[in-house]
Design a protein around this motif. Structure first.
Motif, PDB file in Angstrom:
ATOM      1  N   PHE A 260       0.719  -1.154   0.012  1.00 46.81           N
ATOM      2  CA  PHE A 260      -0.121   0.073  -0.135  1.00 46.81           C
ATOM      3  C   PHE A 260       0.958   1.216   0.151  1.00 46.81           C
ATOM      4  CE2 PHE A 260      -2.981  -3.170   2.339  1.00 46.81           C
ATOM      5  CZ  PHE A 260      -3.538  -3.579   0.914  1.00 46.81           C
ATOM      6  N   ILE A 261       2.152   1.339  -0.719  1.00 45.67           N
ATOM      7  CA  ILE A 261       3.020   2.427  -0.841  1.00 45.67           C
ATOM      8  C   ILE A 261       2.250   3.167  -2.049  1.00 45.67           C
ATOM      9  CG2 ILE A 261       5.166   3.185  -1.404  1.00 45.67           C
ATOM     10  CD1 ILE A 261       6.106   0.539   0.298  1.00 45.67           C
ATOM     11  N   ASN A 262       2.060   4.227  -2.086  1.00 44.13           N
ATOM     12  CA  ASN A 262       1.446   5.154  -3.328  1.00 44.13           C
ATOM     13  C   ASN A 262       2.203   4.934  -4.580  1.00 44.13           C
ATOM     14  OD1 ASN A 262       0.371   7.240  -0.858  1.00 44.13           O
ATOM     15  ND2 ASN A 262      -1.030   5.808  -1.941  1.00 44.13           N
ATOM     16  N   PRO A 263       1.686   4.961  -5.957  1.00 39.99           N
ATOM     17  CA  PRO A 263       2.457   5.020  -7.238  1.00 39.99           C
ATOM     18  C   PRO A 263       3.407   6.010  -7.209  1.00 39.99           C
ATOM     19  CG  PRO A 263       0.161   4.466  -7.340  1.00 39.99           C
ATOM     20  CD  PRO A 263       0.386   5.016  -6.004  1.00 39.99           C
ATOM     21  N   ASP A 264       4.348   6.234  -7.955  1.00 41.60           N
ATOM     22  CA  ASP A 264       5.046   7.164  -8.357  1.00 41.60           C
ATOM     23  C   ASP A 264       5.728   8.051  -7.281  1.00 41.60           C
ATOM     24  OD1 ASP A 264       4.359   6.739 -11.151  1.00 41.60           O
ATOM     25  OD2 ASP A 264       2.407   7.783 -10.683  1.00 41.60           O
ATOM     26  N   THR A 265       6.179   7.342  -6.420  1.00 35.48           N
ATOM     27  CA  THR A 265       7.086   7.829  -5.079  1.00 35.48           C
ATOM     28  C   THR A 265       8.268   7.312  -5.188  1.00 35.48           C
ATOM     29  OG1 THR A 265       6.121   6.262  -3.565  1.00 35.48           O
ATOM     30  CG2 THR A 265       4.864   8.138  -3.954  1.00 35.48           C
ATOM     31  N   PRO A 266       9.259   8.032  -4.547  1.00 38.73           N
ATOM     32  CA  PRO A 266      10.547   7.376  -4.440  1.00 38.73           C
ATOM     33  C   PRO A 266      10.879   6.078  -3.744  1.00 38.73           C
ATOM     34  CG  PRO A 266      10.574   9.549  -3.946  1.00 38.73           C
ATOM     35  CD  PRO A 266       9.445   9.448  -4.185  1.00 38.73           C
ATOM     36  N   LEU A 267       9.810   5.864  -2.587  1.00 39.00           N
ATOM     37  CA  LEU A 267       9.695   4.681  -1.933  1.00 39.00           C
ATOM     38  C   LEU A 267       9.218   3.625  -2.693  1.00 39.00           C
ATOM     39  CD1 LEU A 267      10.403   3.007   0.683  1.00 39.00           C
ATOM     40  CD2 LEU A 267       7.936   3.786   1.570  1.00 39.00           C
ATOM     41  N   ARG A 268       8.041   3.902  -3.460  1.00 39.34           N
ATOM     42  CA  ARG A 268       7.507   2.741  -4.453  1.00 39.34           C
ATOM     43  C   ARG A 268       8.694   2.211  -5.524  1.00 39.34           C
ATOM     44  NH1 ARG A 268       5.011  -1.150  -4.315  1.00 39.34           N
ATOM     45  NH2 ARG A 268       3.187  -0.152  -3.355  1.00 39.34           N
ATOM     46  N   GLU A 269       9.402   3.274  -5.990  1.00 39.74           N
ATOM     47  CA  GLU A 269      10.436   2.840  -7.114  1.00 39.74           C
ATOM     48  C   GLU A 269      11.497   2.012  -6.150  1.00 39.74           C
ATOM     49  OE1 GLU A 269      13.647   4.692 -10.371  1.00 39.74           O
ATOM     50  OE2 GLU A 269      11.646   5.691  -9.974  1.00 39.74           O
ATOM     51  N   ALA A 270      11.848   2.661  -5.071  1.00 43.51           N
ATOM     52  CA  ALA A 270      13.085   1.726  -4.269  1.00 43.51           C
ATOM     53  C   ALA A 270      12.676   0.500  -4.099  1.00 43.51           C
ATOM     54  CB  ALA A 270      13.481   2.645  -3.061  1.00 43.51           C
ATOM     55  N   VAL A 271      11.486   0.142  -3.456  1.00 46.28           N
ATOM     56  CA  VAL A 271      10.989  -1.380  -3.310  1.00 46.28           C
ATOM     57  C   VAL A 271      10.906  -1.953  -4.431  1.00 46.28           C
ATOM     58  CG1 VAL A 271       9.922  -0.507  -0.896  1.00 46.28           C
ATOM     59  CG2 VAL A 271       8.590  -0.813  -3.069  1.00 46.28           C
ATOM     60  N   THR A 272      10.472  -1.497  -5.552  1.00 45.11           N
ATOM     61  CA  THR A 272      10.555  -2.071  -6.880  1.00 45.11           C
ATOM     62  C   THR A 272      11.847  -2.633  -7.167  1.00 45.11           C
ATOM     63  OG1 THR A 272       8.757  -0.879  -7.492  1.00 45.11           O
ATOM     64  CG2 THR A 272       9.999  -2.143  -9.381  1.00 45.11           C
ATOM     65  N   VAL A 273      12.961  -1.856  -7.231  1.00 42.80           N
ATOM     66  CA  VAL A 273      14.352  -2.108  -7.426  1.00 42.80           C
ATOM     67  C   VAL A 273      14.822  -3.155  -6.512  1.00 42.80           C
ATOM     68  CG1 VAL A 273      16.909  -1.383  -7.200  1.00 42.80           C
ATOM     69  CG2 VAL A 273      15.016   0.121  -8.231  1.00 42.80           C
ATOM     70  N   ALA A 274      14.278  -3.054  -5.004  1.00 42.63           N
ATOM     71  CA  ALA A 274      14.720  -4.308  -4.226  1.00 42.63           C
ATOM     72  C   ALA A 274      13.943  -5.413  -4.479  1.00 42.63           C
ATOM     73  CB  ALA A 274      14.320  -3.695  -2.591  1.00 42.63           C
ATOM     74  N   ALA A 275      13.014  -5.645  -4.986  1.00 43.00           N
ATOM     75  CA  ALA A 275      12.354  -6.814  -5.361  1.00 43.00           C
ATOM     76  C   ALA A 275      12.952  -7.361  -6.571  1.00 43.00           C
ATOM     77  CB  ALA A 275      10.877  -6.534  -5.742  1.00 43.00           C
ATOM     78  N   VAL A 276      13.433  -6.461  -7.666  1.00 45.48           N
ATOM     79  CA  VAL A 276      14.200  -7.198  -8.547  1.00 45.48           C
ATOM     80  C   VAL A 276      15.337  -7.708  -8.176  1.00 45.48           C
ATOM     81  CG1 VAL A 276      15.250  -6.498 -10.619  1.00 45.48           C
ATOM     82  CG2 VAL A 276      13.192  -5.470 -10.313  1.00 45.48           C
ATOM     83  N   LYS A 277      16.175  -7.412  -7.413  1.00 52.47           N
ATOM     84  CA  LYS A 277      17.377  -7.753  -6.969  1.00 52.47           C
ATOM     85  C   LYS A 277      17.102  -9.065  -6.046  1.00 52.47           C
ATOM     86  CE  LYS A 277      19.836  -3.315  -6.684  1.00 52.47           C
ATOM     87  NZ  LYS A 277      20.438  -2.410  -5.785  1.00 52.47           N
ATOM     88  N   ARG A 278      16.180  -9.123  -5.270  1.00 55.37           N
ATOM     89  CA  ARG A 278      15.697 -10.320  -4.572  1.00 55.37           C
ATOM     90  C   ARG A 278      15.309 -11.242  -5.422  1.00 55.37           C
ATOM     91  NH1 ARG A 278      17.274 -13.135  -0.426  1.00 55.37           N
ATOM     92  NH2 ARG A 278      15.590 -14.444   0.428  1.00 55.37           N
ATOM     93  N   ALA A 279      14.659 -11.192  -6.667  1.00 59.61           N
ATOM     94  CA  ALA A 279      13.924 -12.178  -7.639  1.00 59.61           C
ATOM     95  C   ALA A 279      15.391 -12.734  -8.181  1.00 59.61           C
ATOM     96  CB  ALA A 279      13.395 -11.365  -8.623  1.00 59.61           C
TER      97      ALA A 279
END
Length: 614
Positions: A260-279
């Motif tokens: 439930f982190i809002n779209p188009d925010t720095p935190l949203r992009e940061a957790v997306t990058v973290a998820a990619v690295k974890r994948a």
């Protein structure tokens, strides 16, 4: 990144006996099908990472469009390749943010010395757009089509891991079915988050009711709807879309605290990058291999059922979870949901079960606070494997943005920050969860009871029979409902017309309640997660088209809808001696693409077993 090696909270208590019993029953029931599934996934694992056995011609086609650096890495086959399955389109607010995710994912993969490719796209339709329209007849079927489309995307067999970009009603369940089918691959789901809060859900609901009463016109209604649904992101009420996000955390397919982190925010992009690295970390090439088959086991589905009950989630998940589990060789029954509901307290009030929306819920402690409370009561499998690690205690943590723009996970709220939205386990909103199975001589059904007033849990009244929503609306507009009534809407099952939601009936039935009438809905169709305060026995099986008892009712027959004792009864048993009625459903089969789905209607199973074509 998220290891528990040096971090323990001490939250977890021994597992509740009912959860242990239900888990054991599921495992025993699923012994043969689960074993066959694991044999299949093990065989796929043994073939090694994707691409190793492809011909040079196969590989050249797969990498032809890649940039030079990616092409070199892919040709050497010495780094993981991440497959992206996306439900992006820019018509739907929830999926519009995904437009730029592939580039973010590719960039993050390259920083890890790996590669990423868009494997394929899947359709994403919105029940909010098609609500009450002919296109809604395709909604449920889109889930299985999404699973098939995702399967086609991954069938190229050039990927070591996968990420799924999906949010809404049928999209996430369809993707989970595909992820389970390719169970030898790791998979992480990447949410995009809810839109910021706009007009309150209570205000929106009032305008809808005023429109149904004729107090305001369409211009006022549209203005209200646009104020509620106003920007990119998921709708903010707790319907199926946001229930999906909850489920992905409870079942361990999403990183903690990311729903439930809002779209188009720095935190949203940061957790997306973290998820990619974890994948990329959890591929078979590394030391933390975590395929989907290791995540989606009986414990994960029991945790999901607990989450559904504890948060008052959408009834749609009762059919979707059964279909999802089947893809992993696991057999769930509605009885399992009810048994877990009996011991799971309702810990959250989010609209339509309360006044708060998901942004308020997230601010009050969110899923981390709820999961922490459930762990403290022994109401989750704490040792359930997930994409973050080996413990559900990880999901009490939440991401924060570091100065360098990356995400780190810190301790979440240890308890609710607003007890009007989230309660502690020893002071719940209700002692039992929000779902109830009803069964009797009228068939089997389910009801969401988390926001139904106690005095409305038992309704006994004559029935009015309808074969579509528009007929109910016409009767309402003609002031034909003047006494207590059980409204029966039949020939709405998966075989009849794809089982569309009947959410447009909620404002009408709510008005009848306000007028002092006792009303209930009985249908072989379905309602959304926003069914609200009207007692609705939905997913009635067998459906009318199969000659179920619901097809034997006539106007005036008395029916008892009893959510206290789990009964759905025709009071005069001689009704069962009648021949079932038939209906001309030919108009359901053409227009808006419905003619393309004849094979789905012909092969779909009952709602009780997931309403699936598989």
């Amino acid at each position: 990144m998220l290891s528990l090696d040096a971090w323990e909270t001490g939250l977890t208590k021994p597992l509740h006996e009912t959860l242990k019993r239900v888990t054991d029953q599921i495992a025993e029931r699923s012994r043969d099908s689960r074993a066959a599934y694991l044999v299949k996934t093990e065989a796929a694992r043994k073939t090694g990472p994707g691409r190793a056995h492809l011909t040079c011609g196969n590989l050249a086609h797969a990498f032809a469009a890649s940039n030079t650096d990616d092409k070199d890495r892919l040709a050497k086959n010495d780094a993981p390749n991440l497959g992206i399955v996306s439900a992006y389109n820019d018509m739907l607010s929830a999926h519009q943010p995904y437009e730029h995710y592939p580039e973010i994912i590719r960039r993050a993969a390259r920083e890890c010395g790996a590669t990423a490719q868009v494997a394929g796209g899947v359709p994403a339709m919105c029940d909010g757009v098609t609500q009450g329209q002919d296109g809604m007849d395709l909604s449920l079927f889109s889930r299985d089509l999404i699973a098939m489309s995702s399967g086609i995307a991954l069938s190229h067999n050039v990927f070591d891991s996968s990420v799924f970009l999906g949010i809404c009603d049928k999209i996430v369940p369809g993707m989970v079915i595909a992820a389970a089918t390719f169970g030898h691959l790791p998979a992480i789901f990447l949410p995009a988050g809810p839109m910021p809060s706009g007009q309150t859900n209570a205000e929106k609901a009032k305008v809808r009711q005023d429109f149904a009463k004729g107090l305001v016109g369409r211009k006022e209604l549209l203005k209200s709807e646009m104020a509620a649904y106003h920007s990119a992101g998921t709708c903010t009420f707790y319907g199926t879309a946001n229930s999906n996000q909850m489920l992905m955390e409870f079942m361990g397919l999403q990183l903690p605290g990311t729903s439930f982190i809002n779209p188009d925010t720095p935190l949203r992009e940061a957790v997306t990058v973290a998820a990619v690295k974890r994948a990329l970390e959890i591929t078979a090439r590394g030391e933390a291999y975590r395929p989907v088959s290791d995540v989606l086991d009986e414990k994960a589905f029991v945790n999901g059922m607990v989450g559904l009950n504890a948060t008052g989630g959408s009834t749609n998940l009762l059919i979707h979870m059964i279909a999802m589990a089947k893809a992993a060789g696991i057999q769930l029954l509605w009885d399992d949901f009810e048994a877990i509901s009996e011991v799971t307290p309702l810990l959250a009030r989010v609209y339509p079960n309360g006044l708060a929306d998901v942004n308020h819920f997230h601010a009050a402690g969110g899923l981390g606070a709820v999961i922490g409370q459930l762990l403290s009561g022994g109401l989750l499998h704490a040792d359930s494997k997930n994409v973050a690690g080996d413990s559900m205690e990880l999901y009490t943590r939440e991401p924060r943005l570091k100065d360098d723009g990356t995400a780190e996970w810190v301790d979440g709220a240890p308890e609710s920050l607003d007890d009007r939205i989230i309660r502690e386990i020893d002071n719940p909103f209700q002692a039992k969860g929000g779902l109830k199975r009803l069964a009797g001589n009228l068939g089997a059904s389910v009801m969401k009871v988390s926001s139904v007033a106690p005095e409305r849990l038992v309704i006994e009244a004559p029935v009015r029979i309808f074969h579509d929503q528009s007929s109910v609306k016409a009767a309402f507009q003609n002031n034909e409902f003047t006494t207590d009534t059980v409204v029966v809407v039949r020939f709405q099952g998966p075989k009849a017309n794809g089982m569309p939601e009947l959410h447009n009936l909620t404002p009408l039935l709510s008005i009848l309640q306000e007028r002092g009438l006792k009303v209930a809905l009985v249908t072989d169709g379905r309602m959304s997660g926003a069914s609200g305060k009207v007692p609705a026995a939905i997913h009635v099986s067998p459906e009318a088209l199969d000659g179920g008892p619901i097809a034997k009712l006539r106007d005036g027959d008395r029916v008892r809808v009893d959510a206290e004792n789990g009964k759905l009864e025709i009071l005069d048993p001689t009704v069962l001696n009648r021949d079932p009625v038939t209906a001309d459903l030919s108009s359901n089969y053409t227009g808006m693409g419905r003619e393309l789905f004849h094979a789905f209607r012909a092969t779909v199973g009952s709602a009780e077993f997931g309403a699936s074509i598989f």
